[in-house]
Scaffold this motif. Sequence first.
Motif, PDB file in Angstrom:
ATOM      1  N   ASN A   1       0.827  -1.211   0.000  1.00  0.00           N
ATOM      2  CA  ASN A   1       0.000   0.000   0.000  1.00  0.00           C
ATOM      3  C   ASN A   1       0.858   1.256   0.000  1.00  0.00           C
ATOM      4  OD1 ASN A   1      -2.395  -1.436  -0.035  1.00  0.00           O
ATOM      5  ND2 ASN A   1      -2.608  -1.456   2.197  1.00  0.00           N
ATOM      6  N   ARG A   2       1.981   1.214   0.726  1.00  0.00           N
ATOM      7  CA  ARG A   2       2.900   2.362   0.716  1.00  0.00           C
ATOM      8  C   ARG A   2       3.505   2.538  -0.672  1.00  0.00           C
ATOM      9  NH1 ARG A   2       4.533   0.246   5.739  1.00  0.00           N
ATOM     10  NH2 ARG A   2       6.353  -0.707   4.752  1.00  0.00           N
ATOM     11  N   LEU A   3       3.882   1.413  -1.293  1.00  0.00           N
ATOM     12  CA  LEU A   3       4.450   1.475  -2.637  1.00  0.00           C
ATOM     13  C   LEU A   3       3.430   2.036  -3.621  1.00  0.00           C
ATOM     14  CD1 LEU A   3       6.708   0.805  -4.661  1.00  0.00           C
ATOM     15  CD2 LEU A   3       5.684  -1.483  -4.887  1.00  0.00           C
ATOM     16  N   ARG A   4       2.193   1.585  -3.501  1.00  0.00           N
ATOM     17  CA  ARG A   4       1.145   2.073  -4.398  1.00  0.00           C
ATOM     18  C   ARG A   4       0.945   3.584  -4.229  1.00  0.00           C
ATOM     19  NH1 ARG A   4      -4.353   3.007  -4.681  1.00  0.00           N
ATOM     20  NH2 ARG A   4      -5.320   2.375  -6.668  1.00  0.00           N
ATOM     21  N   TYR A   5       0.942   4.034  -2.995  1.00  0.00           N
ATOM     22  CA  TYR A   5       0.793   5.479  -2.729  1.00  0.00           C
ATOM     23  C   TYR A   5       1.932   6.254  -3.377  1.00  0.00           C
ATOM     24  CZ  TYR A   5       0.877   9.906  -0.236  1.00  0.00           C
ATOM     25  OH  TYR A   5       0.928  11.249   0.066  1.00  0.00           O
ATOM     26  N   ASN A   6       3.163   5.755  -3.215  1.00  0.00           N
ATOM     27  CA  ASN A   6       4.326   6.462  -3.749  1.00  0.00           C
ATOM     28  C   ASN A   6       4.320   6.476  -5.278  1.00  0.00           C
ATOM     29  OD1 ASN A   6       5.394   7.093  -1.217  1.00  0.00           O
ATOM     30  ND2 ASN A   6       6.515   5.159  -1.080  1.00  0.00           N
TER      31      ASN A   6
ATOM     32  N   LYS B   1      10.290  19.016  -4.930  1.00  0.00           N
ATOM     33  CA  LYS B   1      11.215  19.074  -3.793  1.00  0.00           C
ATOM     34  C   LYS B   1      10.596  18.512  -2.523  1.00  0.00           C
ATOM     35  CE  LYS B   1      10.136  23.737  -2.118  1.00  0.00           C
ATOM     36  NZ  LYS B   1      10.690  25.077  -1.809  1.00  0.00           N
ATOM     37  N   GLU B   2       9.263  18.381  -2.502  1.00  0.00           N
ATOM     38  CA  GLU B   2       8.581  17.838  -1.332  1.00  0.00           C
ATOM     39  C   GLU B   2       8.548  16.309  -1.342  1.00  0.00           C
ATOM     40  OE1 GLU B   2       7.730  19.782   1.037  1.00  0.00           O
ATOM     41  OE2 GLU B   2       8.117  21.659  -0.051  1.00  0.00           O
ATOM     42  N   LEU B   3       9.031  15.690  -2.406  1.00  0.00           N
ATOM     43  CA  LEU B   3       9.012  14.234  -2.474  1.00  0.00           C
ATOM     44  C   LEU B   3      10.005  13.632  -1.490  1.00  0.00           C
ATOM     45  CD1 LEU B   3       8.906  13.608  -6.342  1.00  0.00           C
ATOM     46  CD2 LEU B   3       6.984  13.741  -4.741  1.00  0.00           C
ATOM     47  N   THR B   4       9.683  12.450  -1.004  1.00  0.00           N
ATOM     48  CA  THR B   4      10.608  11.724  -0.132  1.00  0.00           C
ATOM     49  C   THR B   4      11.700  11.087  -0.983  1.00  0.00           C
ATOM     50  OG1 THR B   4       9.367   9.645  -0.257  1.00  0.00           O
ATOM     51  CG2 THR B   4       8.694  11.232   1.440  1.00  0.00           C
ATOM     52  N   ILE B   5      12.724  10.546  -0.316  1.00  0.00           N
ATOM     53  CA  ILE B   5      13.805   9.879  -1.045  1.00  0.00           C
ATOM     54  C   ILE B   5      13.263   8.691  -1.829  1.00  0.00           C
ATOM     55  CG2 ILE B   5      15.914   8.525  -0.770  1.00  0.00           C
ATOM     56  CD1 ILE B   5      16.684  10.301   1.543  1.00  0.00           C
ATOM     57  N   THR B   6      12.388   7.919  -1.207  1.00  0.00           N
ATOM     58  CA  THR B   6      11.809   6.754  -1.890  1.00  0.00           C
ATOM     59  C   THR B   6      11.018   7.189  -3.108  1.00  0.00           C
ATOM     60  OG1 THR B   6      11.679   5.515   0.181  1.00  0.00           O
ATOM     61  CG2 THR B   6      10.268   4.785  -1.630  1.00  0.00           C
ATOM     62  N   GLN B   7      10.219   8.233  -2.971  1.00  0.00           N
ATOM     63  CA  GLN B   7       9.427   8.717  -4.098  1.00  0.00           C
ATOM     64  C   GLN B   7      10.328   9.235  -5.220  1.00  0.00           C
ATOM     65  OE1 GLN B   7       6.979  11.569  -2.091  1.00  0.00           O
ATOM     66  NE2 GLN B   7       5.486  10.046  -1.394  1.00  0.00           N
ATOM     67  N   GLY B   8      11.429   9.882  -4.857  1.00  0.00           N
ATOM     68  CA  GLY B   8      12.370  10.365  -5.863  1.00  0.00           C
ATOM     69  C   GLY B   8      13.017   9.218  -6.617  1.00  0.00           C
ATOM     70  N   GLN B   9      13.353   8.149  -5.898  1.00  0.00           N
ATOM     71  CA  GLN B   9      13.948   6.987  -6.548  1.00  0.00           C
ATOM     72  C   GLN B   9      12.966   6.341  -7.521  1.00  0.00           C
ATOM     73  OE1 GLN B   9      14.984   4.757  -3.058  1.00  0.00           O
ATOM     74  NE2 GLN B   9      17.004   5.704  -2.840  1.00  0.00           N
ATOM     75  N   ILE B  10      11.708   6.263  -7.108  1.00  0.00           N
ATOM     76  CA  ILE B  10      10.688   5.697  -7.993  1.00  0.00           C
ATOM     77  C   ILE B  10      10.495   6.583  -9.220  1.00  0.00           C
ATOM     78  CG2 ILE B  10       8.228   5.113  -8.188  1.00  0.00           C
ATOM     79  CD1 ILE B  10       8.284   4.319  -5.245  1.00  0.00           C
ATOM     80  N   LEU B  11      10.526   7.900  -9.011  1.00  0.00           N
ATOM     81  CA  LEU B  11      10.330   8.830 -10.121  1.00  0.00           C
ATOM     82  C   LEU B  11      11.402   8.665 -11.188  1.00  0.00           C
ATOM     83  CD1 LEU B  11       8.929  11.196 -11.481  1.00  0.00           C
ATOM     84  CD2 LEU B  11      10.253  12.747 -10.020  1.00  0.00           C
TER      85      LEU B  11
END
Length: 206
Positions: free
Chosen positions: A77-82, A133-143
């Motif tokens: 669920n966290r992955l899906r959100y990100n 810039k508000e993205l987390t590190i995990t979200q940035g990696q996914i992006l």
Amino acid sequence: MKYYRLFILFSVIIASAAVKAQESTAPAIWPKLGKNDTIRVAATNDNGYMIPWIGLNEVVINGVRIWHSPEERAAYNRLRYNVLKVMPYALYAKRRYEKLESDLATVTEKKDQKKLVKDCDNEIKNMFNTEIKELTITQGQILTKLIDRELGRTTYDIVKQTKGGFAAFSYQLVARVVGHNLKNTYDPVQERDIESIIVNSGYYQQ
């Protein structure tokens, strides 16, 4: 050798045309219609027999996932959100970069090309300063992975192509400091959870 290949190509074309001619001249045998057979459909002549058929839309069948623990489901669920959080940015990057390539193809002057690149860079920076810039590190990696998925090239390659190798190297150094990697690539097999989330997200149902 070239003429030999050309002769083979013409032979195949002529043979295909002959087969089609034979099919079209065969007497058509239509199936008997019932009183409720009122819908017109396409048909294919198969050696004289007219076979009706209807084209169907693609149907995607997904199995029901079995969670082995509440923690596993929570992680998904966290992955899906990100993924859903950063997917719009990846699609935006795809559209903007494709527009940049299209615009660059219409100009020949170096100064005009530099201006187009600068305008695109400023637009990306404005979005970064307000949203990314508000993205987390995990979200940035996914992006960065999703950009590679959408464009077929890494963020590092895009920066290198548009701004040069030194800029790409500098951006990569800064990205590594904050836990990102502009060279991240996307493998749909290894990232099967992300791929499943994207496929079922509705972004490509338009």
